[in-house]
Design a protein around this motif. Structure first.
Motif, PDB file in Angstrom:
ATOM      1  N   GLU A 253     -10.262   1.191  -6.819  1.00  0.00           N
ATOM      2  CA  GLU A 253     -10.774  -0.119  -6.447  1.00  0.00           C
ATOM      3  C   GLU A 253     -10.481  -0.375  -4.971  1.00  0.00           C
ATOM      4  OE1 GLU A 253     -12.480  -2.049  -8.314  1.00  0.00           O
ATOM      5  OE2 GLU A 253     -11.943  -1.709 -10.416  1.00  0.00           O
ATOM      6  N   ALA A 254     -11.462  -0.963  -4.282  1.00  0.00           N
ATOM      7  CA  ALA A 254     -11.266  -1.279  -2.868  1.00  0.00           C
ATOM      8  C   ALA A 254     -12.103  -2.493  -2.504  1.00  0.00           C
ATOM      9  CB  ALA A 254     -11.663  -0.089  -1.989  1.00  0.00           C
ATOM     10  N   ASP A 255     -11.723  -3.147  -1.421  1.00  0.00           N
ATOM     11  CA  ASP A 255     -12.484  -4.282  -0.939  1.00  0.00           C
ATOM     12  C   ASP A 255     -13.889  -3.832  -0.554  1.00  0.00           C
ATOM     13  OD1 ASP A 255     -12.365  -7.195   0.264  1.00  0.00           O
ATOM     14  OD2 ASP A 255     -13.264  -5.936   1.805  1.00  0.00           O
ATOM     15  N   SER A 256     -14.911  -4.536  -1.033  1.00  0.00           N
ATOM     16  CA  SER A 256     -16.289  -4.102  -0.809  1.00  0.00           C
ATOM     17  C   SER A 256     -16.706  -4.206   0.651  1.00  0.00           C
ATOM     18  CB  SER A 256     -17.241  -4.933  -1.673  1.00  0.00           C
ATOM     19  OG  SER A 256     -17.141  -6.313  -1.355  1.00  0.00           O
ATOM     20  N   ARG A 257     -16.046  -5.045   1.431  1.00  0.00           N
ATOM     21  CA  ARG A 257     -16.415  -5.228   2.832  1.00  0.00           C
ATOM     22  C   ARG A 257     -15.730  -4.219   3.752  1.00  0.00           C
ATOM     23  NH1 ARG A 257     -14.658 -10.108   6.812  1.00  0.00           N
ATOM     24  NH2 ARG A 257     -16.062  -9.637   8.551  1.00  0.00           N
ATOM     25  N   SER A 258     -14.431  -4.010   3.532  1.00  0.00           N
ATOM     26  CA  SER A 258     -13.646  -3.210   4.475  1.00  0.00           C
ATOM     27  C   SER A 258     -13.150  -1.891   3.910  1.00  0.00           C
ATOM     28  CB  SER A 258     -12.435  -4.014   4.942  1.00  0.00           C
ATOM     29  OG  SER A 258     -11.576  -4.295   3.832  1.00  0.00           O
ATOM     30  N   LEU A 259     -13.246  -1.727   2.576  1.00  0.00           N
ATOM     31  CA  LEU A 259     -12.742  -0.541   1.873  1.00  0.00           C
ATOM     32  C   LEU A 259     -11.231  -0.379   1.978  1.00  0.00           C
ATOM     33  CD1 LEU A 259     -15.658   1.895   2.732  1.00  0.00           C
ATOM     34  CD2 LEU A 259     -15.216   0.770   0.557  1.00  0.00           C
ATOM     35  N   THR A 260     -10.550  -1.485   2.272  1.00  0.00           N
ATOM     36  CA  THR A 260      -9.100  -1.488   2.180  1.00  0.00           C
ATOM     37  C   THR A 260      -8.699  -1.491   0.710  1.00  0.00           C
ATOM     38  OG1 THR A 260      -9.140  -3.903   2.336  1.00  0.00           O
ATOM     39  CG2 THR A 260      -8.692  -2.681   4.360  1.00  0.00           C
ATOM     40  N   THR A 261      -7.504  -1.014   0.431  1.00  0.00           N
ATOM     41  CA  THR A 261      -6.986  -0.986  -0.929  1.00  0.00           C
ATOM     42  C   THR A 261      -5.882  -2.028  -1.068  1.00  0.00           C
ATOM     43  OG1 THR A 261      -5.252   0.644  -0.486  1.00  0.00           O
ATOM     44  CG2 THR A 261      -7.476   1.481  -1.000  1.00  0.00           C
ATOM     45  N   ASN A 262      -5.287  -2.068  -2.236  1.00  0.00           N
ATOM     46  CA  ASN A 262      -4.192  -3.002  -2.467  1.00  0.00           C
ATOM     47  C   ASN A 262      -2.913  -2.581  -1.761  1.00  0.00           C
ATOM     48  OD1 ASN A 262      -4.328  -0.878  -4.616  1.00  0.00           O
ATOM     49  ND2 ASN A 262      -2.356  -1.751  -5.199  1.00  0.00           N
ATOM     50  N   VAL A 263      -2.876  -1.395  -1.175  1.00  0.00           N
ATOM     51  CA  VAL A 263      -1.715  -0.930  -0.412  1.00  0.00           C
ATOM     52  C   VAL A 263      -2.058  -0.991   1.069  1.00  0.00           C
ATOM     53  CG1 VAL A 263      -0.189   1.021   0.088  1.00  0.00           C
ATOM     54  CG2 VAL A 263      -0.907   0.558  -2.274  1.00  0.00           C
ATOM     55  N   GLU A 264      -1.342  -1.805   1.805  1.00  0.00           N
ATOM     56  CA  GLU A 264      -1.629  -1.960   3.229  1.00  0.00           C
ATOM     57  C   GLU A 264      -1.510  -0.622   3.956  1.00  0.00           C
ATOM     58  OE1 GLU A 264      -0.308  -4.602   7.142  1.00  0.00           O
ATOM     59  OE2 GLU A 264       0.734  -4.879   5.222  1.00  0.00           O
ATOM     60  N   GLY A 265      -2.521  -0.331   4.775  1.00  0.00           N
ATOM     61  CA  GLY A 265      -2.517   0.912   5.535  1.00  0.00           C
ATOM     62  C   GLY A 265      -3.255   2.049   4.869  1.00  0.00           C
ATOM     63  N   VAL A 266      -3.802   1.814   3.682  1.00  0.00           N
ATOM     64  CA  VAL A 266      -4.532   2.865   2.966  1.00  0.00           C
ATOM     65  C   VAL A 266      -5.960   2.396   2.706  1.00  0.00           C
ATOM     66  CG1 VAL A 266      -4.650   4.344   0.934  1.00  0.00           C
ATOM     67  CG2 VAL A 266      -2.422   3.660   1.846  1.00  0.00           C
ATOM     68  N   TRP A 267      -6.909   3.231   3.070  1.00  0.00           N
ATOM     69  CA  TRP A 267      -8.327   2.990   2.832  1.00  0.00           C
ATOM     70  C   TRP A 267      -8.875   4.124   1.960  1.00  0.00           C
ATOM     71  CZ3 TRP A 267      -5.830   1.116   6.916  1.00  0.00           C
ATOM     72  CH2 TRP A 267      -6.232  -0.118   7.468  1.00  0.00           C
ATOM     73  N   ILE A 268     -10.009   3.868   1.352  1.00  0.00           N
ATOM     74  CA  ILE A 268     -10.715   4.924   0.627  1.00  0.00           C
ATOM     75  C   ILE A 268     -12.181   4.895   1.041  1.00  0.00           C
ATOM     76  CG2 ILE A 268      -9.134   4.904  -1.330  1.00  0.00           C
ATOM     77  CD1 ILE A 268     -12.552   3.642  -2.064  1.00  0.00           C
ATOM     78  N   ALA A 269     -12.860   6.003   0.831  1.00  0.00           N
ATOM     79  CA  ALA A 269     -14.298   6.076   1.127  1.00  0.00           C
ATOM     80  C   ALA A 269     -14.923   7.185   0.297  1.00  0.00           C
ATOM     81  CB  ALA A 269     -14.538   6.328   2.613  1.00  0.00           C
ATOM     82  N   GLY A 270     -16.209   7.017  -0.007  1.00  0.00           N
ATOM     83  CA  GLY A 270     -16.942   8.063  -0.697  1.00  0.00           C
ATOM     84  C   GLY A 270     -16.819   8.014  -2.204  1.00  0.00           C
ATOM     85  N   ASP A 271     -17.010   9.167  -2.822  1.00  0.00           N
ATOM     86  CA  ASP A 271     -17.089   9.260  -4.278  1.00  0.00           C
ATOM     87  C   ASP A 271     -15.804   8.848  -4.990  1.00  0.00           C
ATOM     88  OD1 ASP A 271     -19.611  10.191  -3.851  1.00  0.00           O
ATOM     89  OD2 ASP A 271     -19.191  12.279  -4.377  1.00  0.00           O
ATOM     90  N   LEU A 272     -14.695   8.806  -4.281  1.00  0.00           N
ATOM     91  CA  LEU A 272     -13.438   8.368  -4.889  1.00  0.00           C
ATOM     92  C   LEU A 272     -13.514   6.907  -5.304  1.00  0.00           C
ATOM     93  CD1 LEU A 272     -10.443   9.032  -5.533  1.00  0.00           C
ATOM     94  CD2 LEU A 272      -9.883   8.293  -3.204  1.00  0.00           C
ATOM     95  N   GLY A 273     -14.315   6.110  -4.605  1.00  0.00           N
ATOM     96  CA  GLY A 273     -14.461   4.699  -4.926  1.00  0.00           C
ATOM     97  C   GLY A 273     -15.308   4.492  -6.169  1.00  0.00           C
TER      98      GLY A 273
END
Length: 307
Positions: A253-273
């Motif tokens: 799960e990630a923020d739909s606008r920024s792709l930030t996650t619930n852990v500060e400093g970690v983003w996700i992108a691509g098929d993992l989302g």
């Protein structure tokens, strides 16, 4: 050495993020890639802007890496097996014990489709056998098509593909049973149904499907194919280690606008989302995540022009 960002995964999402971040000319970026992935097995993408005749995943990845390297991005061939946070920094560990430290992390570890090991199949993937109806349903329009799948996963794909061709055979390779209602629905759509196992994929001209040979010895003539087995592997192990919120299907799960996650400093992108299993979407998400990572790094370094 502490990197500003370590990108885990050198597929389309990771590479597009690397290009975007590198072009800021302000951060030390490292891409850690194991050298293989979902995009590597596709021999020709047909729905990517600028490549009307298609382009292989390997070629596109090679070009993307060159672009990123020209922007100053560094690369390491490794498989990250451990991830954690120590204070304000992240620490990642490779398969042979090498450690990488970073201020931020982008996980672009993706997924891998499940499909049987059949002679000829991998040579056809992306050329004449496909996995995504949104990307490549166009390729089977009006063509004799065999759908190689398993149970309900294959049934659901058959419902989608039936709108594209009047000559569709669903080969239930793993013989997972369908309900009477499902079988009636396939019949009403004109889909031929066989509960048999395939023995080999027959092809010519370097990956163009001509037919499917069954274990019974029967041959199904076909021009195009699809696979739908379900149970794809989601590479979310590192996300779990970092405490990221997972959807029920193991995607992150990630923020739909920024792709930030619930852990500060970690983003996700691509098929993992969640629900992002397309090459072009992965590229776009890589760029979006990189833009927000840059904003975060500017704040950390005190270089944000708005603060």
């Amino acid at each position: 050495m502490i990197y500003d960002t370590v990108i885990v995964g050198g597929g389309f999402a990771g590479l597009q993020a690397a290009i975007q971040l590198g072009r800021y000319s302000a951060h030390r970026i490292l891409v850690v890639d194991k050298g293989a992935g979902r995009s590597s097995i596709c021999r020709s993408y047909h729905n990517i802007l600028g490549f009307p005749d298609g382009i292989s995943g390997e070629e596109l990845r090679s070009r993307g890496r060159l672009q990123a390297e020209r922007a100053g991005v560094l690369f390491a061939t490794d498989t990250i097996i451990k991830a954690g946070k120590q204070g304000e920094q992240f620490e990642l560990e490779g398969a042979e014990g090498k450690r990488y430290k970073a201020r931020t992390v982008l996980l672009a570890t993706g997924i891998m489709d499940r499909y049987p090991s059949l002679p000829g199949l991998t040579r056809c993937l992306g050329r004449s056998v496909y996995v995504c109806p949104d990307c490549d349903g166009f390729e089977i329009q009006g063509r004799k098509t065999v759908l190689l799948g398993s149970g309900t996963a294959g049934y659901q794909m058959a419902l989608i593909l039936a709108a594209r061709t009047d000559d569709l055979t669903y080969l239930n390779h793993e013989r997972q049973p369908l309900s009477a209602e499902q079988l009636e629905r396939l019949e009403s759509l004109g889909v031929r149904y066989l509960e048999q196992a395939a023995a080999a994929i027959e092809e010519e001209d370097d990956g163009m499907l001509t037919g499917v040979r069954l274990e019974s010895g029967e041959r199904l003539e076909a021009e195009r194919g699809f696979i739908a087995f379900g149970g794809n592997t989601v590479h979310s192990e590192l996300a779990e280690q970092l405490g990221l919120e997972l959807h029920k299907n193991k995607h992150v799960e990630a923020d739909s606008r920024s792709l930030t996650t619930n852990v500060e400093g970690v983003w996700i992108a691509g098929d993992l989302g969640v629900h992002a299993e397309q090459a072009t979407v992965a590229m776009g998400e890589g760029a979006i995540a990189a833009i927000w990572i840059n904003k975060h790094l500017q704040r950390l370094k005190g270089t944000d022009p708005f603060h």
